[in-house]
Scaffold this motif. Sequence first.
Motif, short mmCIF file in Angstrom:
data_model
loop_
_atom_site.label_atom_id
_atom_site.label_comp_id
_atom_site.label_asym_id
_atom_site.label_seq_id
_atom_site.Cartn_x
_atom_site.Cartn_y
_atom_site.Cartn_z
N VAL A 50 0.84 -1.20 0.00
CA VAL A 50 0.00 0.00 0.00
C VAL A 50 0.88 1.25 0.00
CG1 VAL A 50 -1.71 1.31 1.32
CG2 VAL A 50 -1.94 -1.17 1.11
N GLN A 53 2.32 1.78 -3.39
CA GLN A 53 1.32 2.27 -4.33
C GLN A 53 1.11 3.77 -4.16
OE1 GLN A 53 -2.16 3.31 -4.16
NE2 GLN A 53 -2.45 3.15 -6.36
N TRP A 54 1.03 4.24 -2.93
CA TRP A 54 0.85 5.68 -2.70
C TRP A 54 2.09 6.47 -3.10
CZ3 TRP A 54 -3.35 8.28 -2.45
CH2 TRP A 54 -4.52 7.66 -2.03
N VAL A 57 1.92 6.80 -6.85
CA VAL A 57 0.95 7.83 -7.26
C VAL A 57 1.53 9.22 -7.02
CG1 VAL A 57 -1.31 8.84 -6.70
CG2 VAL A 57 -1.08 6.37 -6.96
N THR A 58 2.20 9.42 -5.89
CA THR A 58 2.83 10.71 -5.60
C THR A 58 3.92 11.01 -6.62
OG1 THR A 58 2.36 10.38 -3.26
CG2 THR A 58 3.95 12.09 -3.82
N ALA A 103 1.49 2.54 -11.24
CA ALA A 103 0.52 2.87 -10.19
C ALA A 103 -0.82 2.18 -10.43
CB ALA A 103 0.34 4.39 -10.10
N SER A 107 -2.53 -0.77 -8.01
CA SER A 107 -3.84 -0.59 -7.36
C SER A 107 -4.66 -1.87 -7.39
CB SER A 107 -4.60 0.55 -8.00
OG SER A 107 -4.95 0.23 -9.33
#
Length: 165
Positions: A50, A53-54, A57-58, A103, A107
Motif C-alpha cells: 500500500v 502504491q501511494w 501515485v505521488t 501505479a 492498485s
Amino acid sequence: MKEFLEGRRLGFAPRSPLSFVAIGLGLAVTLVDFMAWFGWGARDTSTFVVAAQWLAVTTFVVICFAAITAVVEYGDVDREDRGLARIDEAAAIGALVLYGISAILRSFELGQAAPSPAPFLLAIAGLVLLIVDAGLAANLYSAREWEVLEDEPVRERHPRRRAAR
C-alpha cells in the motif's frame, strides 16, 4: 502562467528540482518494494504494498508537473539546445507513462504480500528515465538567466486632493 512554469516569477527554473524530487520518490518506491519482497521489518508486507502504491501515485503527480514544465520550457530553449530539450521532454513523458502504468497495476494488488514483477520493473525503468531526465534538466535549465521583468502597477497612484477649507 508560462512565466510561472518557466520560473521567471520564482527566480529559478522549477524543472530541475521537480526532477530530483521525483528521483527521490522513485527511489523510495523501489526501496519499499524491496522491503515487501524480502519481508524486511514486518511480518505482514501488505502495508509495504500500500505504501509503495501511494508513493508511486505521488511520484506520478510530481512527474506530471515536471513533464508540463518540460513542454513549456521547450518553446523557450535556444536553437542549439533543442535536441537535448526534446530528449528531456521525451524522458519526462516516458517516465510519466511508466509510473502511471505502474501505479494502475499496483492498485489491483493492494492485498498481496508483495508487488508482482511488472509494476516493479516498470518503476525501475521509470527511475532510469528520471535519472536521465534530471541530468538533462539540470544542465539545460539550472543556470538560465532571464531579463528582469518590469512590474506593472496595479493602478496609478495620484496624490490625494486636499479638501478646501
